[in-house]
Design a protein around this motif. Structure first.
Motif, mmCIF file in Angstrom:
data_model
loop_
_atom_site.group_PDB
_atom_site.id
_atom_site.type_symbol
_atom_site.label_atom_id
_atom_site.label_comp_id
_atom_site.label_asym_id
_atom_site.label_seq_id
_atom_site.Cartn_x
_atom_site.Cartn_y
_atom_site.Cartn_z
ATOM 1 N N ALA A 184 0.866 -1.179 0.000
ATOM 2 C CA ALA A 184 0.000 0.000 0.000
ATOM 3 C C ALA A 184 0.907 1.235 0.000
ATOM 4 O O ALA A 184 2.111 1.111 0.230
ATOM 5 N N ASN A 185 0.388 2.376 -0.183
ATOM 6 C CA ASN A 185 -0.956 2.659 -0.510
ATOM 7 C C ASN A 185 -0.993 2.981 -1.998
ATOM 8 O O ASN A 185 0.002 3.436 -2.514
ATOM 9 N N HIS A 192 -4.607 0.795 -0.947
ATOM 10 C CA HIS A 192 -4.854 -0.513 -0.353
ATOM 11 C C HIS A 192 -5.540 -1.474 -1.311
ATOM 12 O O HIS A 192 -5.590 -2.682 -1.050
ATOM 13 N N TYR A 223 1.868 -2.941 4.559
ATOM 14 C CA TYR A 223 1.029 -1.780 4.821
ATOM 15 C C TYR A 223 1.806 -0.468 4.686
ATOM 16 O O TYR A 223 1.238 0.560 4.425
ATOM 17 N N TRP A 264 -3.906 1.569 7.723
ATOM 18 C CA TRP A 264 -5.106 1.664 6.914
ATOM 19 C C TRP A 264 -6.264 2.209 7.754
ATOM 20 O O TRP A 264 -7.031 3.060 7.304
#
Length: 442
Positions: free
Chosen positions: A141-142, A144, A165, A169
């Motif tokens: 991400a991002n 997501h 990540y 999120w």
């Protein structure tokens, strides 16, 4: 591609994209190739970056030549500059069009702008898997929506995956504010990702710890993989020694977003110059894009307000030219937005140089824990002008007086944060697990 395990790496932003996350994506794909995987990258067409975000052409030659890059379409209607492509509704009522566009974007996946990419990357991932079976997927991400491709292969074919990540999120890393609840559509998607992933990566411990507290059932698979610095781009130990008669160059490299406290830096700089002859002869050099995708007039005005006091905006620096920029600095300015969960990738580059570093950010930032024991670190007690000025003066004095031994200690301290040091252990663990599963299956 030989007998090496096949990993699919999914990243919206990949070279030549110029966004900050691109450096992590480039480094991760290269680490996977270096670490024993055959790598296929799934990303956007070059035209997406050329048309909407801007490009850094110096990044593409840094992609490991063993990596196969698959580029798929991505449309960004909200940033379409050609009026001939606008619908009648958009031309007549932009607010109504924006509301409709936001609704349509989130039908495939609950993420404005990026939701429509889901079917594109799911189909591409399945095609790649059928051409040559994928042993592991790593997605970053991002946005997501990138996680939908590994979920698709996991659910249909049992392919294991890693979710990088980077930040978070479910909450804002600057404010800590909750962005979605577990019961929301986003929350249900996030639970699917956390439950299905073999590993989940974060850039720092504060983010990982909060996620572990909120999702204790998944805590064992949550890991910190810090950004680190790329040795190919950053000078480990800047050789420049300042001339007090010529003045110093206090430098910043990075995206200058709304969160960056430019006004506080300029006000503190003005105050510091009032009581320092050396600083009156010195310059604050700011390198980087202003904003991520669109101009920020307030930020531009804040920078311009310091022009008469030696604040010089010098524009963005291609990644391949970053080393040269650092070689021209005497002091580094770590100017970050406030946030308990904010580290920034540039902090690691700064530490590699051995130069004095001034932290112009809230002391509670996660970056504080990274730089706390750096021998030439000068934190601002607060963002009040007097505290910023005091830190700037102390760093300037250190630039003129620090011994070679202290500078050597600084460089040694920074070496613990090489990008390879952060990524290679996790890549090795993933390779071992995939090879073990392959051996059991055969």
């Amino acid at each position: 591609m030989g007998q090496r395990p096949h990993v699919l790496y999914v990243a919206w932003g990949f070279p030549p994209c110029r966004s900050g996350g691109t450096y992590r994506a480039l480094a991760t794909a290269n680490a996977l190739a270096r670490g024993g995987f055959d790598v296929t990258v799934l990303t956007c067409e070059r035209e997406v970056f050329e048309r909407y975000t801007g490009v850094d052409a110096s990044l593409e030659p840094e992609v490991d030549p063993r990596i196969r890059v698959e580029r798929v379409p991505f449309t960004w209607p909200a940033l379409e500059p050609d009026l001939r492509e606008w619908s009648l509704l958009r031309a007549v009522s932009p607010p109504a069009w924006s509301r409709l566009r936001r609704t349509l974007d989130q039908r495939p996946f609950p993420e404005p702008t990026y939701g429509p990419w889901r079917p594109v990357i799911e189909q591409a991932a399945e095609r790649i898997h059928r051409e040559r079976p994928v042993d592991l997927v790593v997605a970053t991400a991002n946005p997501h929506v990138a996680f939908t491709a590994p979920l698709h292969l996991h659910d249909r074919f049992g392919v294991p995956f890693v979710a990088d990540y980077r930040d978070a999120w479910s909450f804002d890393v600057f404010t800590g504010k909750v962005l979605h609840t577990p019961e929301s559509r986003e929350g249900r998607w996030e639970e699917r990702v956390l439950a299905g992933a073999r590993e989940v990566w974060f850039v720092n411990e504060p983010i990982r710890a909060r996620q572990a507290a909120e999702h204790p059932e998944h805590a064992a698979k949550l890991h910190v993989v810090a950004n680190g610095y790329d040795r190919a781009f950053v000078a480990e130990g800047v050789e420049r020694r300042p001339d007090p008669e010529a003045g110093l160059v206090l430098g910043y490299i990075g995206t200058i977003s709304r969160q960056v406290p430019v006004t506080e830096l300029v006000e503190g700089w003005r105050l510091a110059r009032e009581s320092s002859e050396v600083l009156r002869r010195s310059t604050v050099a700011l390198h980087g894009y202003i904003g991520h995708n669109a101009p920020l007039p307030a930020v531009q005005a804040a920078i311009a307000a310091g022009a008469d006091a030696g604040v010089d905006y010098r524009g963005p620096v291609p990644k391949a030219e970053v080393r040269r920029a650092y070689d021209g600095f005497d002091v580094l300015l770590l100017v970050l937005g406030t946030g308990t969960y904010v580290t920034s990738g540039k902090v690691y580059e700064y530490l590699a140089t051995g130069l004095p570093v001034v932290s112009v950010h809230d002391p509670g930032n996660a970056a504080t824990e990274v730089v706390r024991d750096y021998p030439l670190w000068f934190p601002c007690a607060s963002l009040e002008p007097a505290d910023v000025a005091a830190a700037l003066r102390a760093a300037a004095d250190a630039a003129l007086t620090a011994s070679e031994e202290v500078r050597r200690q600084c460089v040694e301290f920074g070496r613990q944060f090489t990008r390879e040091g952060q990524l290679d252990p996790r890549v090795a663990a993933l390779l071992a697990s995939v090879q073990q599963e392959t051996a059991v299956a055969s």
